[in-house]
Each structure stands twice: as structure tokens, then as C-alpha cells.
Design a protein around this motif. Structure first.
Motif, PDB file in Angstrom:
ATOM      1  N   TYR A 161       0.884  -1.190   0.051  1.00  0.00           N
ATOM      2  CA  TYR A 161       0.001   0.109   0.081  1.00  0.00           C
ATOM      3  C   TYR A 161       0.927   1.257  -0.082  1.00  0.00           C
ATOM      4  O   TYR A 161       1.855   1.311   1.158  1.00  0.00           O
ATOM      5  CB  TYR A 161      -0.833  -0.055   1.265  1.00  0.00           C
ATOM      6  N   LEU A 204      -7.004  -5.831   1.407  1.00  0.00           N
ATOM      7  CA  LEU A 204      -6.814  -4.703   1.304  1.00  0.00           C
ATOM      8  C   LEU A 204      -7.932  -4.002   0.398  1.00  0.00           C
ATOM      9  O   LEU A 204      -8.286  -4.404  -0.813  1.00  0.00           O
ATOM     10  CB  LEU A 204      -5.367  -4.405   0.634  1.00  0.00           C
ATOM     11  N   GLY A 207      -7.848   1.544   0.981  1.00  0.00           N
ATOM     12  CA  GLY A 207      -6.764   2.326   2.221  1.00  0.00           C
ATOM     13  C   GLY A 207      -6.791   1.525   3.378  1.00  0.00           C
ATOM     14  O   GLY A 207      -6.150   1.822   4.390  1.00  0.00           O
ATOM     15  N   ALA A 228      -4.169   0.870   6.536  1.00  0.00           N
ATOM     16  CA  ALA A 228      -2.894   0.666   5.907  1.00  0.00           C
ATOM     17  C   ALA A 228      -1.882   1.495   5.713  1.00  0.00           C
ATOM     18  O   ALA A 228      -0.825   1.163   5.547  1.00  0.00           O
ATOM     19  CB  ALA A 228      -3.455   0.097   4.408  1.00  0.00           C
ATOM     20  N   GLN A 229      -2.142   2.776   6.049  1.00  0.00           N
ATOM     21  CA  GLN A 229      -1.014   3.734   6.130  1.00  0.00           C
ATOM     22  C   GLN A 229      -0.191   3.935   7.438  1.00  0.00           C
ATOM     23  O   GLN A 229       0.856   3.943   7.306  1.00  0.00           O
ATOM     24  CB  GLN A 229      -1.717   5.217   6.010  1.00  0.00           C
TER      25      GLN A 229
END
Length: 332
Positions: A161, A204, A207, A228-229
Motif C-alpha cells: 500500500y 486490502l 486504504g 493501511a497507512q
């Protein structure tokens, strides 16, 4: 299909691949088969362990690395740096661990673009305890990066990601997810997350990562949404969804889960809103009760992702049966 060795489960573990009128299937005994899609005729087969010198980590569980097609190559998570076969006849294109005592992985390759190159990310299983993860140029097999996860092997594919790649650790207490910053050489750790996936795959979507968090063997085990950040937990669902594979379906998450504990476990299908704001379960239905084959524990059929197409839901049981459900209501 192929029955495979006697042990915990029957039938293939890997997902087949379709490409240019051909079907590629990895059996639980590490034989890759190529079939003609129209007729079902076998075109060729190759036993990866015999030809490249690998071993299956737990033969009674079987090989589970699904083939991934990239151009004229078929990629697999074998050894510590993956392997590629020519899709025309199954001959070796390149292999980073040939001839050494290496184990096949329970994971499948993850492929992404980096500048002009396509990079395949591989999870290693070394003597059954995990190992380094490596990024490899698909065209040549050249290793461009490595990272060393914090212990324990994984059954969940790596996920890319942005400029991060996520590893979800499995099977040991203290399971977690860890992100590394993509680049070259030894990748630095970038973040830690909240999904310790155990033996089940994550998804996923927009995001966010969704999966069953099995941080400890004792539970509680819950469907979890993670940013996911940065790895932050957004929500977690109900207790005792023991294990399960989920997919994104529209703006919803569809989960096939083994709920409850042996001998009263059952396979449920769960529909949840994908919104990261809060957990919202939209529906739950028990598909079947009790075990469906295996060793009497953990076998209600919830390790695998469901599939949905043309109004039909497909879920595979551990005794090898594929079960189809109609999920489109009859107009009144």
C-alpha cells in the motif's frame, strides 16, 4: 482436483490461475498441473519439489502457494527468494534457492510495479520458523530488497500500500502486523499494526486492511479493520470468529468464518460494512454445522476466502466439497 496426502485436510490448498485458455493448478503435493480450459485435458505437469529440490514444510497440510501469472512466467513462494517457471511447459526460468534445503511457503507472491520493473514479493519459510522476505525482479530473478520479520512464519500474503509493504505474522502468541518502507537493500521498519492473522488471509480495500486478528492463540479472535497507512485499529467485530478469509464485495466485507469451538464449531458467512467509522454487521448466516473433515479441530471450513459471482456464493469445505449458495432473492 487431486486428493493429496492423508492428513489434516484433503484436496488442493492453492487457488488456480486462468490465463490464455489455460488453467494452472498447484496440488497439495507440490505438483503444478496445466490444463486446457475448454476441454479439461492435461497439457503438462511438473513436481516443483522434485525438480527444484524443495520440501513441503508440513506435508500433511500440503502446499498452498497459489500460482501467479506474470507475462510468460508462473511465480511461486518457494525457498527464500521465490521461483519462476515458464508457463508454456513448466520449465525453470529462475530460482533463488535451488538445490538447498528450503521449504515451500503457505503464501502466494505479491507483485507490484517499481519504475520500469515488476517486483515480486516473497514470504520465506525456513525450517518451519519463518525467514526473510525478499523482493525480486520478475524478469530476471534478481533480488532487490530484503526484510526480516520479527519471528514466526506467515500464512497471509504480503500486501503493498503506497510506499509500504505489510507482513502479518502467524501462529505464535504476540502475532502482529509490521510494515516496511519499500526501496532497495534491507528495508527499514515503518509501522506496526493490529492484525495478527494466524493462518487466514487479509484483504486490502480503499486504504484499509481487513482480516481476523488472532493476536494470541487463546483469542478473542475478531474481524478487524486497520488503517493501511499507519497500522491504527479502526474497529473490531464480535468475539470467537476463530479464523476466516474475507473479500471486498462492493462497499462491504464478506467473511467466511469458523465460529465457535470444537466440537460445536460451525461455518458462518458474515456481511459487514467496510466503513472504517465503526463495526456494523449487516447479516450472518450459518452455512453448515460441525466439522467437515480433518483432525477434529479447526476444520469447519472457515480458513478459505469465499467467492461470489453471478448471484452465487461459493465456499469450499475441508473435505474437498465446493458448496454453492444462491444469494439473489426471488422478486416478490
Amino acid at each position: 482436483s487431486h486428493a493429496g496426502p492423508s492428513g489434516l485436510h484433503t484436496g488442493p490448498r492453492a487457488t488456480l490461475a486462468l490465463d490464455s485458455g489455460k488453467i494452472y493448478l498447484m496440488s497439495s503435493e507440490s505438483t503444478l498441473y496445466c490444463y486446457d480450459q475448454a476441454s479439461g485435458a492435461e497439457l503438462w505437469n511438473r513436481n516443483i519439489n522434485t525438480e527444484l529440490g524443495f520440501q513441503c514444510y508440513q506435508p500433511e497440510r500440503g502446499e498452498a502457494s497459489s500460482p501467479v501469472i506474470e507475462g510468460n512466467l508462473i511465480l511461486f513462494c518457494f525457498g527464500t527468494g521465490g521461483a519462476a517457471l515458464n508457463k508454456s511447459d513448466g520449465s525453470k526460468a529462475w530460482c533463488n534457492s535451488e538445490g538447498t534445503t528450503q521449504y515451500a511457503s503457505f503464501c502466494s507472491p505479491t507483485v507490484y510495479s517499481s519504475g520500469p520493473d515488476r517486483i515480486a514479493a516473497f514470504v520465506a519459510t525456513t525450517s518451519g520458523t519463518g525467514g526473510p522476505c525478499k523482493g525480486v525482479k520478475v524478469a530476471t530473478g534478481e533480488i532487490v530488497w530484503t526484510f526480516y520479520p520479527p519471528g514466526g512464519f506467515s500464512c497471509s500474503d504480503l500486501m503493498v500500500y503506497g510506499n509500504k509493504i505489510w507482513f502479518s505474522q502467524g501462529y505464535y502468541d504476540g502475532r502482529t502486523s509490521v510494515a516496511y518502507t519499500l526501496g532497495t537493500g534491507t528495508l527499514p521498519q515503518a509501522a506496526t499494526g493490529c492484525i495478527g492473522a494466524g493462518s487466514t488471509p487479509n484483504t486490502l480495500y480503499n486504504g484499509y486492511m481487513y482480516g481476523i486478528d488472532r493476536t494470541t492463540a487463546a483469542g478473542p479472535n475478531r474481524l478487524t479493520c486497520m488503517d493501511a497507512q499507519n497500522g491504527a485499529s479502526k474497529w473490531s467485530g464480535v468475539d470467537n470468529d476463530e479464523c476466516g478469509g474475507c473479500i471486498a464485495c462492493g462497499n462491504k466485507i464478506l467473511l467466511a468464518t469458523q465460529a465457535g469451538s470444537w466440537p460445536s464449531e460451525h461455518c458462518d458467512i458474515v456481511l459487514a460494512d467496510s466503513s472504517p467509522a465503526a463495526y456494523s454487521e449487516l447479516g450472518r448466516q450459518t452455512l453448515w454445522n460441525g466439522p467437515t473433515g480433518g483432525n477434529g479441530s479447526g476444520n469447519a471450513g472457515g480458513h478459505l476466502r469465499p467467492s461470489i459471482a453471478n448471484g452465487k456464493l461459493y465456499v469450499r469445505q475441508y473435505d474437498g466439497k465446493l458448496v454453492c449458495f444462491n444469494v439473489v432473492g426471488t422478486p416478490s
